[in-house]
Motif scaffolding. Structure first.
Motif, PDB file in Angstrom:
ATOM      1  N   ILE A  30       0.822  -1.208   0.000  1.00 18.03           N
ATOM      2  CA  ILE A  30       0.000   0.000   0.000  1.00 18.03           C
ATOM      3  C   ILE A  30       0.865   1.270   0.000  1.00 18.03           C
ATOM      4  O   ILE A  30       0.384   2.354   0.320  1.00 18.03           O
ATOM      5  N   ALA A  65      -4.155  10.200   3.339  1.00 21.15           N
ATOM      6  CA  ALA A  65      -4.653   9.149   2.432  1.00 21.15           C
ATOM      7  C   ALA A  65      -3.952   7.824   2.725  1.00 21.15           C
ATOM      8  O   ALA A  65      -4.579   6.754   2.718  1.00 21.15           O
ATOM      9  N   ALA A  66      -2.646   7.877   3.001  1.00 21.78           N
ATOM     10  CA  ALA A  66      -1.911   6.656   3.333  1.00 21.78           C
ATOM     11  C   ALA A  66      -2.408   6.060   4.643  1.00 21.78           C
ATOM     12  O   ALA A  66      -2.505   4.827   4.777  1.00 21.78           O
ATOM     13  N   HIS A  68      -5.414   6.170   5.780  1.00 24.64           N
ATOM     14  CA  HIS A  68      -6.667   5.480   5.473  1.00 24.64           C
ATOM     15  C   HIS A  68      -6.394   4.107   4.856  1.00 24.64           C
ATOM     16  O   HIS A  68      -7.070   3.122   5.178  1.00 24.64           O
ATOM     17  N   ARG A  69      -5.400   4.022   3.986  1.00 32.70           N
ATOM     18  CA  ARG A  69      -5.052   2.729   3.388  1.00 32.70           C
ATOM     19  C   ARG A  69      -4.537   1.766   4.450  1.00 32.70           C
ATOM     20  O   ARG A  69      -4.881   0.573   4.454  1.00 32.70           O
ATOM     21  N   VAL A  70      -3.717   2.296   5.359  1.00 35.31           N
ATOM     22  CA  VAL A  70      -3.157   1.447   6.418  1.00 35.31           C
ATOM     23  C   VAL A  70      -4.264   0.905   7.310  1.00 35.31           C
ATOM     24  O   VAL A  70      -4.227  -0.265   7.713  1.00 35.31           O
ATOM     25  N   ARG A  71      -5.248   1.724   7.638  1.00 32.40           N
ATOM     26  CA  ARG A  71      -6.332   1.275   8.523  1.00 32.40           C
ATOM     27  C   ARG A  71      -7.136   0.138   7.910  1.00 32.40           C
ATOM     28  O   ARG A  71      -7.752  -0.643   8.630  1.00 32.40           O
ATOM     29  N   ARG A  72      -7.158   0.070   6.600  1.00 34.68           N
ATOM     30  CA  ARG A  72      -7.885  -1.037   5.961  1.00 34.68           C
ATOM     31  C   ARG A  72      -7.127  -2.352   6.116  1.00 34.68           C
ATOM     32  O   ARG A  72      -7.700  -3.430   5.933  1.00 34.68           O
ATOM     33  N   VAL A  73      -5.841  -2.264   6.448  1.00 38.88           N
ATOM     34  CA  VAL A  73      -5.013  -3.460   6.630  1.00 38.88           C
ATOM     35  C   VAL A  73      -4.895  -3.844   8.094  1.00 38.88           C
ATOM     36  O   VAL A  73      -4.814  -5.027   8.436  1.00 38.88           O
TER      37      VAL A  73
END
Length: 205
Positions: A30, A65-66, A68-73
């Motif tokens: 990500i 934005a990064a 938010h991507r990390v929280r999805r993982v």
């Protein structure tokens, strides 16, 4: 801990397969720069504010934005942070998300720690740039941080306990320092599987 990723075959009726991926590989996927990259070992360059206002805002947007991507993982019960070098950007910018839900992110432009308490504690930390392990790191319990506003004004803010730890971790990134450099010589990072068995959430009375 390996993160399962579900994939499906190209033909109808073919069973799904599960591919195990390491947490560090998931972060790399990500867009998080991983340990070993030279940019993580170099001090980040300060922003010239307010001249670079637009650049600062763009970097902050990229960091959020990064996050938010990390929280999805991964779910972060203790809050989280990310510094510009972890996105391959060598500028002195970081963003920290406090652990309390629905709390505004803390934007750090040109942050510098100007005061630290003598009292400290030692807690486990993780890092998005080598997420397969956790390490015990001693840090001051209270800090005072000077930052620059978008308009170029200097500001000071005090932080304590877990939030102070998060902010110190990110400022270290901006100084080219990973948390392993802060660990006591007798300590070594432990695999995330072991941490999940022995680690506890940060606790402050």
């Amino acid at each position: 801990m390996a993160i399962p990723i579900l994939t499906r075959g190209n033909h109808a009726g073919k069973e799904a397969t599960v591919i195990e991926t390491k947490p560090s590989d998931a972060m790399r996927g990500i867009g998080i720069v991983q340990s070993g990259s030279p940019i993580l070992q170099q001090p980040a360059q300060p922003l010239h504010l307010p001249i670079e206002h637009d650049l600062a805002a763009a970097i902050v947007n990229d960091l959020i934005a990064a996050m938010h991507r990390v929280r999805r993982v991964h779910n972060f019960a203790k809050g989280m942070g990310i510094a510009a070098p972890q996105l391959g950007i060598g500028r002195r910018v970081a963003v920290v998300q406090p652990p309390e839900p629905d709390t505004q992110e803390i934007t750090l432009l040109n942050p510098t720690i100007v005061a630290r308490s003598d009292d400290e504690d030692e807690q486990y930390e993780g890092c998005l740039s080598f997420f397969d392990v956790r390490g015990k790191v001693p840090r001051p319990l209270r800090i005072e941080v000077e930052t620059t506003s978008y308009s170029g004004e200097l500001r000071r803010q005090q932080y304590q306990d877990g939030l102070a730890r998060l902010i110190q971790h990110e400022i270290d990134h901006l100084d080219g320092i990973l948390y392993t450099a802060r660990m006591k010589p007798a300590n070594q990072p432990i695999p995330i599987e072991q941490y999940r068995q022995t680690g506890r959430s940060w606790s402050y009375e």
